[in-house]
Scaffold this motif. Structure first.
Motif, PDB file in Angstrom:
ATOM      1  N   GLY A 293       0.811  -1.230  -0.205  1.00 42.91           N
ATOM      2  CA  GLY A 293       0.093  -0.173  -0.062  1.00 42.91           C
ATOM      3  C   GLY A 293       0.685   1.316  -0.019  1.00 42.91           C
ATOM      4  O   GLY A 293       0.354   2.299  -1.025  1.00 42.91           O
ATOM      5  N   TRP A 294       2.025   1.342   0.868  1.00 36.13           N
ATOM      6  CA  TRP A 294       2.850   2.620   0.890  1.00 36.13           C
ATOM      7  C   TRP A 294       3.396   2.739  -0.410  1.00 36.13           C
ATOM      8  O   TRP A 294       3.511   3.837  -1.058  1.00 36.13           O
ATOM      9  N   ARG A 295       4.041   1.682  -1.104  1.00 37.62           N
ATOM     10  CA  ARG A 295       4.407   1.757  -2.311  1.00 37.62           C
ATOM     11  C   ARG A 295       3.640   2.242  -3.260  1.00 37.62           C
ATOM     12  O   ARG A 295       3.861   3.215  -4.297  1.00 37.62           O
ATOM     13  N   ASP A 296       2.367   1.957  -3.478  1.00 39.21           N
ATOM     14  CA  ASP A 296       1.225   2.070  -4.628  1.00 39.21           C
ATOM     15  C   ASP A 296       0.858   3.549  -4.249  1.00 39.21           C
ATOM     16  O   ASP A 296       0.463   4.428  -5.055  1.00 39.21           O
ATOM     17  N   ILE A 297       0.521   3.909  -2.963  1.00 35.76           N
ATOM     18  CA  ILE A 297       0.149   5.385  -2.516  1.00 35.76           C
ATOM     19  C   ILE A 297       1.401   6.396  -3.106  1.00 35.76           C
ATOM     20  O   ILE A 297       0.982   7.365  -3.697  1.00 35.76           O
ATOM     21  N   MET A 298       2.510   5.909  -2.745  1.00 32.46           N
ATOM     22  CA  MET A 298       3.652   6.924  -3.255  1.00 32.46           C
ATOM     23  C   MET A 298       3.761   7.064  -4.653  1.00 32.46           C
ATOM     24  O   MET A 298       4.230   8.014  -5.517  1.00 32.46           O
ATOM     25  N   THR A 299       3.590   5.824  -5.360  1.00 32.94           N
ATOM     26  CA  THR A 299       3.691   5.886  -6.936  1.00 32.94           C
ATOM     27  C   THR A 299       2.460   6.736  -7.417  1.00 32.94           C
ATOM     28  O   THR A 299       2.841   7.436  -8.433  1.00 32.94           O
ATOM     29  N   LEU A 300       1.454   6.496  -7.077  1.00 29.61           N
ATOM     30  CA  LEU A 300       0.057   7.082  -7.776  1.00 29.61           C
ATOM     31  C   LEU A 300       0.021   8.572  -7.286  1.00 29.61           C
ATOM     32  O   LEU A 300      -0.450   9.517  -7.837  1.00 29.61           O
ATOM     33  N   HIS A 301       0.379   8.823  -6.032  1.00 32.22           N
ATOM     34  CA  HIS A 301      -0.036  10.083  -5.289  1.00 32.22           C
ATOM     35  C   HIS A 301       1.188  10.775  -4.712  1.00 32.22           C
ATOM     36  O   HIS A 301       0.849  11.841  -3.977  1.00 32.22           O
ATOM     37  N   GLY A 302       2.230  10.298  -4.807  1.00 32.39           N
ATOM     38  CA  GLY A 302       3.515  10.785  -4.088  1.00 32.39           C
ATOM     39  C   GLY A 302       3.979  12.109  -4.549  1.00 32.39           C
ATOM     40  O   GLY A 302       3.775  12.384  -5.921  1.00 32.39           O
ATOM     41  N   LEU A 303       4.671  12.863  -3.825  1.00 28.26           N
ATOM     42  CA  LEU A 303       5.008  14.171  -4.002  1.00 28.26           C
ATOM     43  C   LEU A 303       6.429  14.384  -3.587  1.00 28.26           C
ATOM     44  O   LEU A 303       6.895  13.727  -2.726  1.00 28.26           O
ATOM     45  N   PRO A 304       7.140  15.194  -4.146  1.00 24.40           N
ATOM     46  CA  PRO A 304       8.531  15.227  -3.969  1.00 24.40           C
ATOM     47  C   PRO A 304       9.095  15.434  -2.282  1.00 24.40           C
ATOM     48  O   PRO A 304      10.108  14.951  -1.768  1.00 24.40           O
ATOM     49  N   ALA A 305       8.296  16.080  -1.590  1.00 20.98           N
ATOM     50  CA  ALA A 305       8.542  16.386  -0.092  1.00 20.98           C
ATOM     51  C   ALA A 305       8.393  14.883   0.827  1.00 20.98           C
ATOM     52  O   ALA A 305       8.542  15.024   2.099  1.00 20.98           O
ATOM     53  N   GLY A 306       8.071  13.976   0.210  1.00 16.29           N
ATOM     54  CA  GLY A 306       7.733  12.741   0.855  1.00 16.29           C
ATOM     55  C   GLY A 306       6.438  12.232   1.203  1.00 16.29           C
ATOM     56  O   GLY A 306       6.280  11.159   1.572  1.00 16.29           O
TER      57      GLY A 306
END
Length: 676
Positions: A293-306
């Motif tokens: 879930g963390w990988r998917d969230i940051m892939t689809l919704h992630g922003l540069p500041a983390g």
């Protein structure tokens, strides 16, 4: 300690509700790391300065300045705020008080803790007077649907846990035990969603404290209660692990299932699978659900500041999307818990990136005003609805102010720095300690073998690349010392008393097990060459060490007042911002950039996370993009084809651009197109 017995009727309640009883109630799975007392860490340097500013301003005085918390407070027996905002404030104010050992703040927060404990009902229910109690003029033996929303009590339980970890107050364990008996007896008649859906989506916070108490007491009924709470909570394990949810959230901005996409709920819900996994180590899919879930969230919704977009819903990865401050601090807390339970360095790296980039940019120097939504490429801060999934008719979500947007962040922002400081160090199962996040501090604790130890951590991190540990012991003592080598680090060097000891690759926690002596000095060197990362529409960001860097833009601040939301600040750019990075920078950032590092004073008396104070600057050549202009108040990301080069007009003359840490900016461009 007297613990109430499990009432015989509770067994029938559980069976009739379909709960699978945990028989036998054995121990929970071992923790990878365990938390230390909040008072074990004494922040120093710039981190102490940050906490002192918070103490001297809103964190230390919200009960005096914010009418909702100040007036007739329900958590002191009045008819005022009886929901989440007072517990939110205490969830940060309590650790700040113990980190700084500040007597006035300690006395202030103690009032709320004492009132809650002293006014617990015979049934075990606690908290502000219910409407029926206010009408009766006295406390009642609250049962079932006579109670009120479970959610604010979940936050107050976290407050009580931290208070107990700091003080060992003998009243806390019986208080919690009695309340959890009440929950077990009443959750069938009044389930988590009885009064609000907030309790349903945030039940993981309830479960967290249930299992913490079980580790203290071993009371079997707590395992049964844990099963019941997990079953009544939003199925975050399924949502995170099965992947369809995170993809749908990228496209669906309707009212359907919006609570499952709400960024703060997501930040809280992240920890549910690994919290529950403590009771079910035979189910590896639980821990895997968070990893997926963390990988998917940051892939689809992630922003540069983390962080991921959360304005208020998950909303894709364009740098024009917003992120709510509450989502930042709640995600940090979930990652702190996940790291301690699993030992997964991924969560520690993610926590560091958020803490040193997303967190500091969203509050003012005096810690009085904050943004409800920050934006990654934020070239102005003005009123407007912008491209948020929850714009609000007042258009106040992007401005800085004490009460702009929803006031949940006014109360909840205090836990971010406070809990990060308490989680710099963890205890290890091998009776040692581990430095898993880096900042200046002094650790004073007792090792598992009963020997007291003090470790001074002297560093300019995250701006500097060296962390020094000075060990102080009364006698030579053998214990393991863990050190995290961040994933961004290619190779770290460790020195012992000035002599090379070892080198290690990034993305792991190393252990140095030896007999330590007084005045031993350990040095960790983490080389920080400039690198670039790829973001939405083939944009690039500059990074160095744990910090993301953003284009420095001159700011003009203007103060105004809204009739409903009080004073607020807008910011207008006073220098150009529409630049692209040359392809040569992407291909060889170390050669094409210049880094200037200013020393951060040992006591950092004047340090603030602002542009004027930025300890590091990166200069690089760039070129203007005349067609990249504001549209409807934001700077829409230029489209770049798959080969990665912007195709629009580019000024022929290069200019020298200055980048500073993202956390030191209020106006910025962090994700830039690449030009020839």
């Amino acid at each position: 300690m007297n613990v109430l017995p499990l009432a015989s009727g509770l067994l029938a309640v559980l069976l009739s509700s379909g709960v699978a009883l945990a028989q036998p109630a054995g121990p929970l799975a071992p923790l990878a790391y365990h938390e230390l007392a909040p008072s074990a860490v004494q922040p120093t340097g710039w981190l102490r300065r940050q906490l002192e500013v918070m103490r001297d301003h809103s964190t230390g005085h919200l009960d005096e300045t914010y009418p909702k918390v100040r007036d007739r407070n329900g958590w002191l027996g009045g008819t005022g705020d009886g929901w989440e905002e007072t517990p939110y404030w205490l969830d940060g104010a309590v650790p700040v008080a113990y980190l700084l050992q500040d007597k006035p703040l300690l006395a202030k927060v103690q009032r709320y803790i004492n009132w809650s404990i002293a006014n617990q009902r015979p049934s075990g229910y606690f908290g502000p007077l219910t409407k029926a109690e206010q009408q009766a003029g006295h406390l009642l033996d609250v049962q079932g649907t006579q109670g009120e929303d479970w959610w604010p009590r979940m936050v107050m339980l976290k407050v009580m846990q931290q208070y107990y970890q700091a003080t060992r107050d003998p009243r806390v364990i019986p208080f919690m035990t009695k309340y959890f008996h009440y929950q077990l007896a009443n959750l069938k008649a009044a389930p988590l969603g009885q009064w609000s859906e907030w309790s349903t989506v945030r039940g993981g916070d309830n479960l967290l404290v249930i299992y913490w108490l079980y580790r203290q007491t071993g009371e079997p009924f707590l395992r049964d209660l844990g099963e019941l709470v997990y079953q009544q909570t939003t199925p975050w394990t399924t949502l995170l692990g099965n992947r369809d949810w995170v993809m749908e959230a990228a496209a669906n901005q309707t009212g359907a299932h919006w609570m499952d996409r709400h960024g703060v709920n997501v930040g809280m819900g992240l920890k549910l699978p690994v919290v529950y996994a403590q009771a079910h180590p035979e189910q590896p899919q639980l821990n895997q659900a968070l990893r997926t879930g963390w990988r998917d969230i940051m892939t689809l919704h992630g922003l540069p500041a983390g962080m991921f977009s959360a304005d208020e819903d998950l909303h894709g990865n364009l740098p024009t999307q917003g992120t709510e401050l509450c989502a930042v601090v709640e995600t940090m807390f979930s990652l702190e818990q996940a790291a301690g339970m699993t030992g997964d360095v991924t969560y520690l790296d993610a926590l560091e990136r958020i803490a040193y980039n997303a967190l500091p940019t969203q509050t003012t120097d005096d810690y009085e005003s904050r943004q409800y939504f920050q934006v990654a490429n934020q070239v102005q801060v003005q009123r407007g609805v912008f491209n948020f999934s929850l714009p609000f008719e007042h258009g106040m979500n992007n401005v800085f102010g004490p009460y702009a947007g929803y006031t949940c962040c006014t109360a909840n922002m205090h836990q971010g720095w406070a809990k990060f400081a308490t989680h710099l160090w963890y205890g290890t199962p091998e009776q040692g300690v581990a430095a898993l996040e880096y900042a200046p501090n002094t650790l004073t604790t007792t090792l598992g073998n009963g020997v007291p130890v003090t470790i001074r951590e002297e560093t300019a991190y995250p701006f500097g690349d060296e962390v020094n540990f000075a060990v102080d012991l009364k006698k030579p003592t053998a214990f393991p010392l863990g050190l995290r080598i961040p994933g961004w680090c290619t190779e770290a060097t460790v020195l012992l008393n000035g002599q090379p000891l070892r080198t290690d690759k990034g993305g792991q926690v190393i252990t140095i097990a030896r007999t330590w002596r007084a005045h031993d000095r350990l040095t960790l060197r983490l080389p920080m060459p400039v690198r670039t990362s790829n973001w939405a529409r083939n944009s690039r960001a500059l990074e160095r060490g744990p910090l993301v860097y953003a284009l420095k833009i001159k700011e003009q601040w203007q103060e105004s007042k809204h009739p409903d939301e009080g004073r607020y600040f807008t910011l207008a750019p006073q220098s150009p911002w529409n630049y692209g990075l040359p392809r040569a920078v992407v291909e060889d950032p170390a050669r094409t950039t210049t880094v200037a590092v200013k020393p951060v004073a040992a006591n950092a008396p004047g340090f603030y996370w602002n542009a004027a104070n930025a300890p590091v600057e990166i200069t690089v050549s760039g070129r203007r993009l005349p067609d990249w202009q504001l549209s409807e108040g934001v700077a829409p990301q230029p489209v770049t084809p798959r080969e990665g080069l912007y195709k629009g007009p580019v000024d022929p003359a290069p200019e020298t651009l200055t980048f500073i840490p993202y956390g030191c900016t209020k106006l910025r461009v962090v994700a830039l197109p690449v030009v020839p």
